[in-house]
Every structure is written in C-alpha cells, then in structure tokens.
Design an enzyme around this catalytic site. Structure first.
Site, PDB file in Angstrom:
ATOM      1  CB  CYS A  66      -0.971   0.006   1.173  1.00 49.31           C
ATOM      2  SG  CYS A  66      -0.177  -0.141   2.783  1.00 49.31           S
ATOM      3  CG  HIS A 120      -4.197   0.813   4.374  1.00 47.98           C
ATOM      4  ND1 HIS A 120      -3.659  -0.115   3.514  1.00 47.98           N
ATOM      5  CD2 HIS A 120      -5.098   1.528   3.658  1.00 47.98           C
ATOM      6  CE1 HIS A 120      -4.222   0.035   2.312  1.00 47.98           C
ATOM      7  NE2 HIS A 120      -5.088   1.020   2.380  1.00 47.98           N
TER       8      HIS A 120
END
Ligand SMILES: [Zn+2]
Length: 412
Positions: free
Chosen positions: A102, A357
């Site tokens: 990510c 994230h």
C-alpha cells in the site's frame, strides 16, 4: 496492511556535535544520492515475509540475455508505443496490493499522476537488453504507466516493477515508511537515468535547497553551507513538545533558530573547544514539486514508536512568502515570487505504528479533480474528504496526512 516504522521526531535539525544529519553540498549533490535531512534511517520490520525468490531473477536474466538481439531489433519500434501515452486517458487507475505494497502503491500514484515527472519519464533511454530492462526502475515505472493507461482495467498489478525493486533490495513484504521509500525510489530512478539533462530536470523538479547557519555564541564565528533535500521534514510539536496547530506553524518552527547548548554544543575551531551555537536555516530554493513530511512518528523511551494524531490543518494554497520572515530566506526576489503553491497530493497513514495502511489523495492536474487511491480502489473525492486527513487526537486509528506534496502555481 502496512505500518510506519520507528522514526524519531525531532523538533528541528540538530547540531554537528550530535550526530549531524547527513548533509550534502550542492556541488556534491549532482553526482550522488540525495538524502533526507534530519532523518535517521531506523527502519523497523514487522512480520517479514520472504523476498521474491532470487532464482526467479537469475532465470529471468538468462532468458533475457537470449532475447537481447531480438529486443535490439524491436527497440526502435517500441518507443512510439511507450512514449505515446496521454495522462489519464482512461481516468484514474488503481494498483493491486501484491504483498504489503500500500505504501509503494500510494507513492507510485503520486509519481505517475505528476505530469512534470511523467514528462521526464517518457524521455528516458530504453535499456537495450531484456536483462537491463528488468533491472531498470524508471523503465519499469514507464511500463507500469503505460499498462495503467492503455488497458481497460480499473486496476493493474505492479508485479514487474515490484520484481525490479526486489533486485535493488527493496523488500515489498515489510512495513515501509513512506518518506524513506519515496527517497529510495527517487534515488533509484535518478541513478538509473542515463541522460544527464533528464537527471538535472529530475533534480530541479524535486530538490529543495536550504542554507544552514551555525554561529558560535562565544567568538561569533559563522559557518554556512547549502544543503539539498528531497523532503522538508517539519516537526508537529514545538521545542516544548506542545502541539503545533497548523502546517504554517510547523514550517515556522522548522526555520526557527535553535540554540545548541549542553549535549548539543558544537566544536568551534577558533575557540578550540565545544561551545554553544545558534543554528538557523534559511530557505534558498523551492522546487516545482515540493514534498513536506509531517513528523508524526516519534520514539518514546527510545524504543516505543508513538504516532501523533492531533489535528493539523494544511491549506490548499500555500504562499511561503507569507509563512517565512525576511531572515528565514536567502533567495532573490524572482525566486521568492515563485513560492506560491497549490496542494497536489496527500499520502495518508491510518492505523497505529505497527499495523497501519497507506493511501493517497491526489488532485489530477489535467482534470482538477481529487481522487483517493486506495490500492486497487480509486474513487473521486471532495476537498472535505481530503480534509479528513488533518487528524484527530481522539482518533488514533484515523487517517492522518504524512506527506504533503505541493505544486508550484506558476512553473518557472
Ligand atoms: Zn567560537
């Protein structure tokens, strides 16, 4: 899922005596690797998985060498295909998460949505052999850009680029710090571009120049030197550990003079001993694409990483002349006149330091619309959505902006 590794938040750059940040002069910069200023590498790994098999790479290279002659013959025919891609022909395209990517995906989107960067990327010399192509980061980025824009898919997989990065020891199955990975990618791209004119253009596009002053408080001798940086690492706490309230406050704090006393004293060659110094930073040059790092991650008791999630608004339009005082800059009027910026992208981190994230909010420069790139999912968003990355003290798991990328309003 991806976390930000340990990183010490320091209010500002410290003095030479206390493990000086690695600085480089403008002269040395042209031939070397650019460094983040005031940073420690301190990467920390979580749940490390094995890298892509090295044998895969060797096998790929052997096959590649057989193809060399064939590739050479087709080289000229490939160029128009690779270079003929228009930005956002198919709208914004996502990138599949193929590990813990990510962070990489967010940064790739920021690079590839920047038309000033892709203009440089499109002009690179295509490596002549298959084996060289597989190792060449800018070339693999160019292929990924083409794949994103020529296909009909909503998202594509950055597998080849990931494999290429693994050759250069960029482990995609570990947690990355976006600022550190940005630096790694940028250095790889710069090092592998052969055309010196393009290297200069790339440096000009991203490099910030500051002048550092150190003045001995006993004999008044002064030292000055120019340093280049890829990001401006601004503190989010002041020197008394109070939360700064806006991005402008953070920038002010970064350029605020600091007294280096006690453990931070420097050796003065005229006094021939360690003396207190006054350290100050002056802004010399700002690039077209300006990356600001909010230093939200800090050590507590030297090992625990702590994320500072408090609200820190940042403006859509930023005028450095309104932020800095006369004493905080060392630039000509023509340079200062160009210090008007518009927000281009936000790399945001959600979650805690060990389980988080990344995603990227990017304003399309061709459409002037904001998008949120969350791995394979891309959606158009509003400015209010972007503002959700300001942060909130009570929402430690919420999204917080980590990198802010501003674009000059009037390119020089
Ligand atoms: Zn002195």
């Amino acid at each position: 899922m991806c976390a930000v590794p340990a990183r010490r938040v320091r209010p500002r750059l410290r003095g030479v005596a206390e493990g000086r940040p690695r600085l480089q002069t403008r002269e040395s910069f042209c031939h070397s690797t650019i460094l983040l200023m005031g940073q420690r590498s301190g990467r920390q790994e979580w749940r490390k998985k094995p890298e892509m098999s090295p044998s895969e790479n060797v096998k790929a290279e052997e096959e590649g060498d057989k193809e060399e002659n064939k590739e050479l013959k087709t080289k000229d025919q490939r160029l128009p295909v690779v270079f003929g891609v228009a930005d956002l022909k198919n709208g914004a395209v996502g990138l599949y998460n193929i590990g813990q990517t990510c962070c990489l995906n967010s940064l790739l989107q920021v690079f590839l949505m920047n038309i000033h960067f892709t203009r440089i990327l499109r002009r690179i010399t295509v490596p002549p052999y298959a084996s060289l192509k597989r190792k060449n980061v800018p070339y693999q980025m160019l292929l990924l850009l083409e794949k994103m824009q020529s296909g009909k898919q909503k998202a594509v997989s950055p597998t080849e680029l990931a494999r290429c990065l693994s050759i250069h020891r960029v482990d995609l199955f570990m947690q990355h710090d976006a600022a550190q990975l940005f630096l790694t990618l940028w250095n790889l791209v710069k090092r592998q571009i052969k055309d010196q004119d393009l290297v200069t253009k790339l440096s000009d596009l991203y490099t910030i120049c500051v002048q550092e002053h150190l003045a001995c408080q006993i004999c008044s001798s002064e030292m000055k030197r120019n340093s280049n940086m890829l990001t401006l690492p601004v503190p989010v706490l002041d020197s008394s550990s109070r939360m700064l309230k806006t991005l402008e406050d953070c920038l002010q704090c970064f350029f605020h003079p600091e007294e280096l006393t006690g453990h931070n004293m420097c050796f003065c060659e005229y006094c021939e001993k360690k003396t207190p110094f006054l350290q100050s930073m002056k802004l010399v040059h700002l690039p077209q694409t300006l990356t600001i790092q909010l230093k939200r991650f800090c050590f507590e008791r030297s090992t625990d990483v702590h994320k500072l999630s408090h609200c820190l608004p940042f403006p859509q339009e930023l005028d450095f002349n309104a932020v800095l005082t006369e004493q905080q800059s060392q630039a000509h009027d023509s340079e200062k006149a160009a210090w008007q910026y518009e927000l281009f992208a936000v790399v945001a981190h959600s979650g805690s330091t060990n389980s988080g994230h990344y995603c990227a909010y990017i304003r399309s420069l061709t459409e002037c619309k904001w998008y949120c790139f969350n791995d394979s999912i891309v959606r158009q968003v509003s400015w209010d959505d972007v503002k959700s990355t300001y942060g909130h003290s009570d929402l430690n798991w919420g999204q917080t902006a980590y990198l802010l990328i501003y674009m000059k309003k009037h390119p020089q």
